[in-house]
Design a protein around this motif. Structure first.
Motif, PDB file in Angstrom:
ATOM      1  N   ALA A  14      41.205  13.208  12.025  1.00 56.68           N
ATOM      2  CA  ALA A  14      40.701  13.044  10.749  1.00 56.68           C
ATOM      3  C   ALA A  14      39.872  14.076  10.277  1.00 56.68           C
ATOM      4  O   ALA A  14      39.550  14.423   9.297  1.00 56.68           O
ATOM      5  CB  ALA A  14      39.616  11.582  10.886  1.00 56.68           C
ATOM      6  N   HIS A  72      48.870  15.565  12.164  1.00 58.72           N
ATOM      7  CA  HIS A  72      48.058  14.924  10.923  1.00 58.72           C
ATOM      8  C   HIS A  72      47.973  13.565  10.986  1.00 58.72           C
ATOM      9  O   HIS A  72      48.853  12.941  11.492  1.00 58.72           O
ATOM     10  CB  HIS A  72      48.672  15.631   9.684  1.00 58.72           C
ATOM     11  N   THR A  74      47.953  10.095   8.945  1.00 60.07           N
ATOM     12  CA  THR A  74      48.608   9.572   7.658  1.00 60.07           C
ATOM     13  C   THR A  74      47.779   8.674   7.267  1.00 60.07           C
ATOM     14  O   THR A  74      46.459   8.621   7.703  1.00 60.07           O
ATOM     15  CB  THR A  74      49.823   8.848   8.224  1.00 60.07           C
ATOM     16  N   ASP A  75      48.135   8.400   5.662  1.00 59.36           N
ATOM     17  CA  ASP A  75      47.094   7.336   5.079  1.00 59.36           C
ATOM     18  C   ASP A  75      47.027   5.999   5.984  1.00 59.36           C
ATOM     19  O   ASP A  75      45.863   5.640   5.977  1.00 59.36           O
ATOM     20  CB  ASP A  75      47.793   7.197   3.494  1.00 59.36           C
ATOM     21  N   LEU A  76      48.147   5.595   6.468  1.00 63.20           N
ATOM     22  CA  LEU A  76      48.062   4.664   7.288  1.00 63.20           C
ATOM     23  C   LEU A  76      47.138   4.652   8.576  1.00 63.20           C
ATOM     24  O   LEU A  76      46.184   3.677   8.919  1.00 63.20           O
ATOM     25  CB  LEU A  76      49.336   3.882   7.774  1.00 63.20           C
ATOM     26  N   ARG A  78      44.417   6.717   8.684  1.00 63.65           N
ATOM     27  CA  ARG A  78      43.098   6.629   8.176  1.00 63.65           C
ATOM     28  C   ARG A  78      42.705   5.328   7.863  1.00 63.65           C
ATOM     29  O   ARG A  78      41.449   5.176   8.101  1.00 63.65           O
ATOM     30  CB  ARG A  78      43.116   7.593   6.893  1.00 63.65           C
ATOM     31  N   ARG A  79      43.562   4.475   7.322  1.00 62.96           N
ATOM     32  CA  ARG A  79      43.115   3.122   7.023  1.00 62.96           C
ATOM     33  C   ARG A  79      42.816   2.365   8.324  1.00 62.96           C
ATOM     34  O   ARG A  79      41.800   1.548   8.165  1.00 62.96           O
ATOM     35  CB  ARG A  79      44.095   2.622   6.082  1.00 62.96           C
ATOM     36  N   ARG A  82      39.644   3.744   9.696  1.00 62.61           N
ATOM     37  CA  ARG A  82      38.284   3.106   8.846  1.00 62.61           C
ATOM     38  C   ARG A  82      38.103   1.717   9.228  1.00 62.61           C
ATOM     39  O   ARG A  82      36.871   1.499   9.470  1.00 62.61           O
ATOM     40  CB  ARG A  82      38.735   3.581   7.522  1.00 62.61           C
TER      41      ARG A  82
END
Length: 176
Positions: A14, A72, A74-76, A78-79, A82
């Motif tokens: 992140a 890196h 991914t958006d998934l 990061r979700r 979080r």
């Protein structure tokens, strides 16, 4: 289900893209203050995270004959990270070998136990001095939204832990 090591890797990613080698180095400090993992564990976990769609990678020319993978978040990923951050930690059994040895120390030679605690006190004082040097490099705590806030907060936990352990070792030595 993502493992705690997986979440540690996601937390590092992140902050920026990294190779497996870079992840292992990042796990030494500051994450090494509270979580450790070896290269083989990290690479195994990266494969699982990639299969789950939580990380991705690009290949880049490496220093040797093979290309390197730069991972890196991914958006998934990061979700999921979080969401995980605000969940209560899993209950885990405490496993403190020094405390277990202390529990049985009445069976051992007092001088050897004293030496054990002298050595442990020196180790905790060394780590405490190192953490205090790192703390001095900060100009107070960073703001909560700054990624360095996590470094500072975990460092503060490490400082408290090392002070506590050093105090306990001193108490044990006074008892001996």
């Amino acid at each position: 289900m993502t493992s705690t090591l997986g979440f540690a890797i996601l937390a590092v990613l992140a902050r920026g893209d990294r190779t497996g080698y870079d992840l292992a180095a990042s796990m030494r400090r500051p994450i090494g203050y509270f979580w450790t993992a070896g290269h083989s564990q990290i690479h195994t976990e990266l494969r699982k995270l990639d299969e789950a769609g939580l990380v991705g990678f690009e290949t880049a020319h490496g220093p040797g004959p093979q290309d390197k993978k730069v991972y890196h978040l991914t958006d998934l990923g990061r979700r999921e990270l979080r969401e995980w951050v605000t969940q209560p930690p899993r209950e885990r059994p405490e496993r403190d070998e020094l405390v277990l040895k202390t529990y049985a120390s009445w069976l051992a030679d007092r001088d050897l136990v004293r030496q054990l605690f002298t050595d442990q006190l020196e180790a905790h004082e060394r780590r405490l001095a190192e953490y205090e040097r790192v703390e001095a490099s900060f100009d107070g705590p960073p703001g909560f939204d700054d990624p360095w806030f996590g470094n500072y907060a975990t460092l503060r936990c490490g400082l408290s832990y090392e002070r506590h352990r050093a105090d306990w070792c001193r108490w044990m030595l006074a008892q001996l």
